[in-house]
Design a protein around this motif. Structure first.
Motif, PDB file in Angstrom:
ATOM      1  N   UNK A  24       0.833  -1.204   0.000  1.00  0.00           N
ATOM      2  CA  UNK A  24       0.000   0.000   0.000  1.00  0.00           C
ATOM      3  C   UNK A  24       0.869   1.256   0.000  1.00  0.00           C
ATOM      4  N   UNK A  25       1.951   1.249   0.782  1.00  0.00           N
ATOM      5  CA  UNK A  25       2.854   2.396   0.801  1.00  0.00           C
ATOM      6  C   UNK A  25       3.424   2.643  -0.600  1.00  0.00           C
ATOM      7  N   UNK A  26       3.745   1.581  -1.302  1.00  0.00           N
ATOM      8  CA  UNK A  26       4.264   1.729  -2.660  1.00  0.00           C
ATOM      9  C   UNK A  26       3.228   2.359  -3.588  1.00  0.00           C
ATOM     10  N   UNK A  27       1.994   1.856  -3.549  1.00  0.00           N
ATOM     11  CA  UNK A  27       0.956   2.393  -4.432  1.00  0.00           C
ATOM     12  C   UNK A  27       0.711   3.873  -4.133  1.00  0.00           C
ATOM     13  N   UNK A  28       0.683   4.228  -2.861  1.00  0.00           N
ATOM     14  CA  UNK A  28       0.449   5.622  -2.483  1.00  0.00           C
ATOM     15  C   UNK A  28       1.614   6.501  -2.918  1.00  0.00           C
ATOM     16  N   UNK A  29       2.831   6.045  -2.668  1.00  0.00           N
ATOM     17  CA  UNK A  29       4.014   6.817  -3.035  1.00  0.00           C
ATOM     18  C   UNK A  29       4.065   7.080  -4.531  1.00  0.00           C
ATOM     19  N   UNK A  30       3.871   6.033  -5.323  1.00  0.00           N
ATOM     20  CA  UNK A  30       3.971   6.191  -6.780  1.00  0.00           C
ATOM     21  C   UNK A  30       2.867   7.095  -7.320  1.00  0.00           C
ATOM     22  N   UNK A  31       1.674   7.015  -6.743  1.00  0.00           N
ATOM     23  CA  UNK A  31       0.579   7.875  -7.195  1.00  0.00           C
ATOM     24  C   UNK A  31       0.847   9.326  -6.844  1.00  0.00           C
ATOM     25  N   UNK A  32       1.385   9.582  -5.658  1.00  0.00           N
ATOM     26  CA  UNK A  32       1.709  10.965  -5.273  1.00  0.00           C
ATOM     27  C   UNK A  32       2.784  11.536  -6.184  1.00  0.00           C
ATOM     28  N   UNK A  33       3.786  10.741  -6.528  1.00  0.00           N
ATOM     29  CA  UNK A  33       4.812  11.195  -7.473  1.00  0.00           C
ATOM     30  C   UNK A  33       4.184  11.479  -8.829  1.00  0.00           C
ATOM     31  N   UNK A  34       3.317  10.575  -9.277  1.00  0.00           N
ATOM     32  CA  UNK A  34       2.660  10.763 -10.575  1.00  0.00           C
ATOM     33  C   UNK A  34       1.876  12.063 -10.627  1.00  0.00           C
ATOM     34  N   UNK A  35       1.289  12.453  -9.497  1.00  0.00           N
ATOM     35  CA  UNK A  35       0.501  13.677  -9.449  1.00  0.00           C
ATOM     36  C   UNK A  35       1.360  14.919  -9.279  1.00  0.00           C
ATOM     37  N   UNK A  36       2.674  14.774  -9.204  1.00  0.00           N
ATOM     38  CA  UNK A  36       3.568  15.922  -9.198  1.00  0.00           C
ATOM     39  C   UNK A  36       4.091  16.342  -7.846  1.00  0.00           C
ATOM     40  N   UNK A  37       3.886  15.532  -6.815  1.00  0.00           N
ATOM     41  CA  UNK A  37       4.382  15.877  -5.483  1.00  0.00           C
ATOM     42  C   UNK A  37       5.832  15.418  -5.325  1.00  0.00           C
ATOM     43  N   UNK A  38       6.548  16.084  -4.443  1.00  0.00           N
ATOM     44  CA  UNK A  38       7.944  15.749  -4.156  1.00  0.00           C
ATOM     45  C   UNK A  38       7.949  14.786  -2.968  1.00  0.00           C
ATOM     46  N   UNK A  39       8.217  13.522  -3.254  1.00  0.00           N
ATOM     47  CA  UNK A  39       8.051  12.478  -2.245  1.00  0.00           C
ATOM     48  C   UNK A  39       9.399  11.835  -1.915  1.00  0.00           C
ATOM     49  N   UNK A  40       9.645  11.660  -0.641  1.00  0.00           N
ATOM     50  CA  UNK A  40      10.795  10.905  -0.146  1.00  0.00           C
ATOM     51  C   UNK A  40      10.273   9.660   0.551  1.00  0.00           C
ATOM     52  N   UNK A  41      10.805   8.517   0.188  1.00  0.00           N
ATOM     53  CA  UNK A  41      10.390   7.243   0.779  1.00  0.00           C
ATOM     54  C   UNK A  41      11.498   6.716   1.674  1.00  0.00           C
ATOM     55  N   UNK A  42      11.200   6.569   2.950  1.00  0.00           N
ATOM     56  CA  UNK A  42      12.094   5.896   3.886  1.00  0.00           C
ATOM     57  C   UNK A  42      11.683   4.429   3.937  1.00  0.00           C
ATOM     58  N   UNK A  43      12.555   3.549   3.479  1.00  0.00           N
ATOM     59  CA  UNK A  43      12.218   2.127   3.379  1.00  0.00           C
ATOM     60  C   UNK A  43      13.519   1.327   3.309  1.00  0.00           C
ATOM     61  N   UNK A  44      13.403   0.024   3.175  1.00  0.00           N
ATOM     62  CA  UNK A  44      14.602  -0.811   3.066  1.00  0.00           C
ATOM     63  C   UNK A  44      15.348  -0.487   1.779  1.00  0.00           C
ATOM     64  N   UNK A  45      16.655  -0.737   1.788  1.00  0.00           N
ATOM     65  CA  UNK A  45      17.495  -0.347   0.660  1.00  0.00           C
ATOM     66  C   UNK A  45      17.231  -1.100  -0.617  1.00  0.00           C
ATOM     67  N   UNK A  46      16.562  -2.239  -0.562  1.00  0.00           N
ATOM     68  CA  UNK A  46      16.238  -2.999  -1.766  1.00  0.00           C
ATOM     69  C   UNK A  46      14.872  -2.634  -2.327  1.00  0.00           C
ATOM     70  N   UNK A  47      14.316  -1.522  -1.864  1.00  0.00           N
ATOM     71  CA  UNK A  47      13.023  -1.043  -2.381  1.00  0.00           C
ATOM     72  C   UNK A  47      13.219  -0.408  -3.756  1.00  0.00           C
ATOM     73  N   UNK A  48      12.134  -0.337  -4.518  1.00  0.00           N
ATOM     74  CA  UNK A  48      12.144   0.275  -5.845  1.00  0.00           C
ATOM     75  C   UNK A  48      11.056   1.332  -5.899  1.00  0.00           C
ATOM     76  N   UNK A  49      11.412   2.539  -6.277  1.00  0.00           N
ATOM     77  CA  UNK A  49      10.456   3.639  -6.267  1.00  0.00           C
ATOM     78  C   UNK A  49      10.897   4.743  -7.205  1.00  0.00           C
ATOM     79  N   UNK A  50       9.938   5.518  -7.689  1.00  0.00           N
ATOM     80  CA  UNK A  50      10.244   6.714  -8.466  1.00  0.00           C
ATOM     81  C   UNK A  50      10.442   7.919  -7.563  1.00  0.00           C
ATOM     82  N   UNK A  51      10.185   7.754  -6.257  1.00  0.00           N
ATOM     83  CA  UNK A  51      10.450   8.810  -5.285  1.00  0.00           C
ATOM     84  C   UNK A  51      11.928   8.779  -4.899  1.00  0.00           C
ATOM     85  N   UNK A  52      12.347   9.752  -4.113  1.00  0.00           N
ATOM     86  CA  UNK A  52      13.698   9.737  -3.535  1.00  0.00           C
ATOM     87  C   UNK A  52      13.710   8.687  -2.427  1.00  0.00           C
ATOM     88  N   UNK A  53      14.621   7.734  -2.509  1.00  0.00           N
ATOM     89  CA  UNK A  53      14.688   6.650  -1.538  1.00  0.00           C
ATOM     90  C   UNK A  53      15.773   6.922  -0.511  1.00  0.00           C
TER      91      UNK A  53
END
Length: 382
Positions: A24-53
Motif C-alpha cells: 500500500x505504501x508503494x501504491x500511495x508513493x507512486x501515485x503521489x509522485x505521478x501527481x507531481x508531489x515531491x516524495x521521499x520514501x524511507x524504506x529498506x534499501x532494496x526497495x524500488x520507487x520513483x520517489x527519492x529513496x
C-alpha cells in the motif's frame, strides 16, 4: 507538496511476494509522485520507487538471515526521519507507534496510518498519552475498539487501475490467498471447497511462528484433501493469473481484519469474493455485486451456487469506482492539506473522493484487458 512516506522495514517496497502494508505504501508513493508531489520514501534499501529513496537498512529485515531484532532498526529509522524533517511539509508514518515519542519535536505535521488490529488493553493508554498524534484508520471498523483516539479520517486502500488484468470468463477453481494462520481460515476454505465439490488452489505464506499450526492442523488436511493444491507464495504476474482465473476467492476470516487487500485485488480481476462477515468485510464488499458476505461455512457453500449470477464486469467496475490508487491519494491529500494548514478537525468519510466519469467502458493497455475504467479526476501537485 513535499511529503515523506515512512514504511516498515520488514519487507521491501513494494514487496516481492507477501506484504500488505509495504504494498500500500508503494501504491500511495507512486501515485503521489505521478501527481507531481515531491516524495521521499524511507524504506529498506532494496526497495524500488520513483520517489527519492532513503534506505533505513541494507535490505528487507525479514530477508536478512542475521536479523534477530527488528525494533533497533526502526528506532534508527525514526532518528533518520527526524534528521531530515526540515525538508518536508508533512511526514506520513506507517510504522505503528515507535515514532510517537518524537512527533512533538518535529518541525512539520505528521500523520500515522495504523494498519493493524487494535487491542484496547495494549493501546488505549498510549493513545490517551499521545493524544496529539493524528491517526488515520484503514476502515471504520478498525477504529471501533478505541473510538476516542485522534482519528482524522478513514482512508480505504487503493490499487493502480492497471495493476490487475480483468478476465470476463470465470475459472473452474476456488482461490485462497493469504497467510497460513488460524484467523485467516484456510481450514474453513478447504471445507467450503469440499462441500461445493470444487478444486481449491492455495497461495499462502507460512511464517516461522505459524509453522507449528501448519504442521498440526493444515498439513494433515492437505494430505486428506486431494481437491486442494498448495502452490505457495505468489506475486506479480503469477498472482494476477491466480486471482483472475479463479471462479471465486474464498475469504473465510475468523478475526476482525482491518481491511483485507486481497478482496480488492480479486475485484480488480473481476473475480467475486465469498467473505465472512468480520471486521471491514461489510465496508469493502458490495453484497450481491462483488460477491457475497456470509456468516459461516454453510452460507458460503450456498453462496457459491449463486456466483454464476454475478457480473464480473460489475465486480471490476466497483473496484474502479471505489478502490483506485488515485482515490486513495486524494483522500490522503485532503488530510495532509488540512494538517499543514493547521486544521485539527477530522474530515468526513468520502471528502475529496475522486470523480469517476461515466460511462465506464472496457479498454486494453499494453495488450491487457483491464475491464471498465474511467477518467479519474486527480488533484494537481501542490
Amino acid at each position: 507538496m513535499r511529503i515523506a512516506q515512512v514504511a516498515p522495514l520488514f519487507e521491501c517496497v513494494p514487496p516481492k511476494l507477501y506484504g500488505g502494508t509495504e504494498r500500500v505504501v508503494s501504491y500511495l508513493t507512486e501515485e503521489l509522485v505521478r501527481q507531481g508531489h515531491e516524495v521521499t520514501l524511507f524504506a529498506s534499501g532494496d526497495s524500488e520507487t520513483s520517489a527519492r529513496l532513503v534506505p533505513g537498512c541494507r535490505r528487507a529485515l525479514w530477508q536478512e538471515a542475521g536479523c534477530l531484532e527488528t525494533l533497533p532498526h526502526h528506532v534508527r529509522l525514526v532518528e533518520m526521519v527526524a534528521a531530515e524533517a526540515h525538508r518536508f511539509d508533512l511526514i506520513h508514518f506507517h510504522i505503528d507507534y515507535v515514532h510517537f515519542p518524537v512527533v512533538g519535536r518535529l518541525p512539520c505535521p505528521t500523520v500515522t496510518t495504523l494498519h493493524g488490529r487494535l487491542h484496547p488493553p495494549d493501546q488505549e493508554g498510549l493513545f490517551e498519552t499521545c493524544s496529539e498524534v493524528p491517526l488515520v484508520s484503514i476502515s471504520d471498523d478498525q477504529r471501533r475498539p478505541i473510538p476516542s483516539a485522534n482519528w482524522q479520517a478513514t482512508v480505504h486502500h487503493g490499487l493502480p487501475l492497471d495493476l490487475h488484468t480483468f478476465r470476463d470468463a470465470p475459472g473452474s477453481y476456488l482461490a485462497f490467498l493469504g497467510r497460513v494462520s488460524p484467523e485467516k481460515g484456510l481450514d474453513r476454505a478447504i471445507e467450503i471447497a469440499r462441500r461445493a465439490g470444487m478444486p481449491l488452489r492455495v497461495a499462502a505464506r507460512i511464517y516461522p511462528e505459524e509453522r507449528p499450526y501448519y504442521e498440526r492442523v493444515i498439513e494433515p488436511l492437505l494430505r486428506a484433501s486431494p481437491w486442494v493444491e498448495f502452490v505457495g507464495e505468489v506475486g506479480g504476474a503469477a498472482k494476477d493469473d491466480f486471482l483472475g482465473n479463479a471462479h471465486a476467492l474464498l475469504f473465510p476470516i475468523e478475526w476482525d481484519e482491518p481491511f483485507g487487500l486481497v478482496m480488492i485485488e480479486s475485484m480488480a480481476c473481476g473475480t467475486p469474493v465469498i467473505a465472512f462477515r468480520r471486521g471491514s468485510v461489510p465496508e469493502v464488499m458490495v453484497h450481491g455485486v462483488t460477491g457475497f458476505v456470509v456468516e459461516d461455512v454453510a452460507e458460503a457453500e450456498e453462496a457459491l451456487g449463486r456466483v454464476p449470477t454475478l457480473s464480473r464486469w460489475a465486480c471490476r467496475r466497483t473496484f474502479v469506482e471505489r478502490f483506485g490508487a488515485a482515490r486513495m491519494a486524494m483522500d490522503y491529500l485532503a488530510v495532509y492539506r488540512r494538517l499543514v494548514g493547521g486544521g485539527s478537525r477530522p474530515i468526513a468519510r468520502g471528502a475529496g473522493r475522486a470523480f469517476i466519469a461515466e460511462p465506464l467502458a472496457p479498454i486494453r493497455r499494453h495488450g491487457r484487458l483491464l475491464g471498465p475504467v474511467a477518467a479519474v479526476q486527480s488533484p494537481g501537485g501542490a
